[in-house]
Enzyme design. Sequence first.
Site, PDB file in Angstrom:
ATOM      1  N   SER A  66     -21.382 -15.594  13.077  1.00 46.28           N
ATOM      2  CA  SER A  66     -21.269 -14.062  12.990  1.00 46.28           C
ATOM      3  C   SER A  66     -21.134 -13.749  11.451  1.00 46.28           C
ATOM      4  CB  SER A  66     -20.039 -13.504  13.900  1.00 46.28           C
ATOM      5  OG  SER A  66     -18.776 -13.623  13.236  1.00 46.28           O
ATOM      6  N   ARG A  67     -21.425 -12.367  11.207  1.00 44.57           N
ATOM      7  CA  ARG A  67     -21.158 -11.779   9.914  1.00 44.57           C
ATOM      8  C   ARG A  67     -19.938 -11.379   9.472  1.00 44.57           C
ATOM      9  NH1 ARG A  67     -25.221  -6.832  10.632  1.00 44.57           N
ATOM     10  NH2 ARG A  67     -23.953  -5.463  11.874  1.00 44.57           N
ATOM     11  N   GLU A 119     -16.365 -11.582   8.485  1.00 44.30           N
ATOM     12  CA  GLU A 119     -15.382 -12.632   7.929  1.00 44.30           C
ATOM     13  C   GLU A 119     -13.842 -12.120   8.403  1.00 44.30           C
ATOM     14  OE1 GLU A 119     -14.379 -12.625   3.839  1.00 44.30           O
ATOM     15  OE2 GLU A 119     -14.929 -10.659   3.501  1.00 44.30           O
ATOM     16  N   LYS A 148     -13.049 -10.699  11.409  1.00 40.36           N
ATOM     17  CA  LYS A 148     -13.027 -10.994  12.826  1.00 40.36           C
ATOM     18  C   LYS A 148     -12.930 -12.501  13.010  1.00 40.36           C
ATOM     19  CE  LYS A 148     -15.427  -7.035  14.319  1.00 40.36           C
ATOM     20  NZ  LYS A 148     -16.799  -6.529  14.779  1.00 40.36           N
ATOM     21  N   LYS A 206     -30.464  -1.500  29.737  1.00 36.37           N
ATOM     22  CA  LYS A 206     -31.088  -0.425  28.904  1.00 36.37           C
ATOM     23  C   LYS A 206     -32.707  -0.742  28.553  1.00 36.37           C
ATOM     24  CE  LYS A 206     -27.131   1.974  27.367  1.00 36.37           C
ATOM     25  NZ  LYS A 206     -26.127   1.292  28.496  1.00 36.37           N
ATOM     26  N   ASN A 219     -23.178  -2.219  32.116  1.00 33.68           N
ATOM     27  CA  ASN A 219     -22.203  -2.011  31.130  1.00 33.68           C
ATOM     28  C   ASN A 219     -21.014  -2.997  31.481  1.00 33.68           C
ATOM     29  OD1 ASN A 219     -23.698   0.101  30.566  1.00 33.68           O
ATOM     30  ND2 ASN A 219     -22.107   1.419  30.443  1.00 33.68           N
ATOM     31  N   VAL A 220     -20.365  -3.606  30.521  1.00 33.16           N
ATOM     32  CA  VAL A 220     -19.273  -4.503  30.476  1.00 33.16           C
ATOM     33  C   VAL A 220     -18.101  -3.734  30.519  1.00 33.16           C
ATOM     34  CG1 VAL A 220     -18.161  -6.549  29.638  1.00 33.16           C
ATOM     35  CG2 VAL A 220     -20.559  -6.156  29.352  1.00 33.16           C
ATOM     36  N   GLY A 238     -14.612  -2.499  29.825  1.00 31.28           N
ATOM     37  CA  GLY A 238     -13.693  -2.317  28.761  1.00 31.28           C
ATOM     38  C   GLY A 238     -14.159  -3.198  27.370  1.00 31.28           C
ATOM     39  N   SER A 239     -15.590  -3.244  27.347  1.00 30.14           N
ATOM     40  CA  SER A 239     -16.051  -3.799  25.760  1.00 30.14           C
ATOM     41  C   SER A 239     -15.986  -2.850  24.633  1.00 30.14           C
ATOM     42  CB  SER A 239     -17.640  -4.113  26.197  1.00 30.14           C
ATOM     43  OG  SER A 239     -18.273  -3.202  26.561  1.00 30.14           O
TER      44      SER A 239
END
Length: 336
Positions: free
Chosen positions: A38-39, A41, A43, A131, A171-172, A174-175
Amino acid sequence: MLNGKRILVTGGTGSYGKRFVENALKKYPDIKRLVIYSRDELKQFEMSQLYPRDKYPNLRFFIGDVRDGARLKRACEGIDIIVHAAALKQVPVAEYNPMECIQTNILGAENVINAALDCGVSNVVALSTDKAAAPINLYGATKLCSDKLFVAANNIKGSRNLKFSVVRYGNVLGSRGSVIPFFLDKKKTGVLPITDKKMTRFNITLDEGVDMVLYAIENAWGGELFVPKIPSYRILDVAEAVAPNCKLDFVGVRPGEKIHEEMITETDSLNTYDCGRYYVIAPMVQLWNMQQWMEHFKAHKVPEGFRYNSGENTDWLTVEQLRQQIKLHVAPDFQV
């Protein structure tokens, strides 16, 4: 299934990525290597505190963006399985910044495909969205392009032992950025903004999303687009579940938003099969013997004109079920 494997998760510090890592490590303690790509840092640093190196020597954190093909290829060296969860997914943001969304969701998908082809990867599962079915917003259009890229990638794998498949869900629960956390926050103000009183959405939990990807990893022949059979909810029922005493402010549908979401369109149904737990949209260009595939999955063709729409669903979450799900999956201390 994952024991002894080397896995890379793009978007590994997002809501889905974190839950995939958590569940995978619990179910498969002998994973050889699990790379969080991921991008962000910060997180990655925060996530690394949950998985100290001395207890999780098989976990790696790799800073990178799916837009950067060279960096992604380096991260994929020696990898067996890619779970592609990285995306720009906020509908209004995509409408306002279209090229940013295109570069991540479409060109990033192509980079994942090329890295898999070049690095000896054996299995790629990409996450999609409801979507992407008959899209009316840019986010959905980019994810439809991404889906097509991953399905078509099976045509160019040559003699490689490699399969690409896609999972599409709603839709997830609580995301980040989804309606329930938004309503929980707005509850403090005494007013809940409602786009349209008729609005409905499909609902899936993060754990169900992870299970679906694990199913695709183990079972896909390559080229399938898996769609789960999941319940819908009404936006007014969500408001009632979260804050029955709040005033409702009807603000209108946002740009690029549908009243009801679809996961399988009437046109999709021409290539759609009921496989029990999931529907499967088969590739338009046949990649395997269809009769053998149907026998293996105990699949049967859906009726002509079939479509899977959140507003026409036969399975609905009640207000009380929504409250139970919020307490179980989103906010353990939730009270009405």
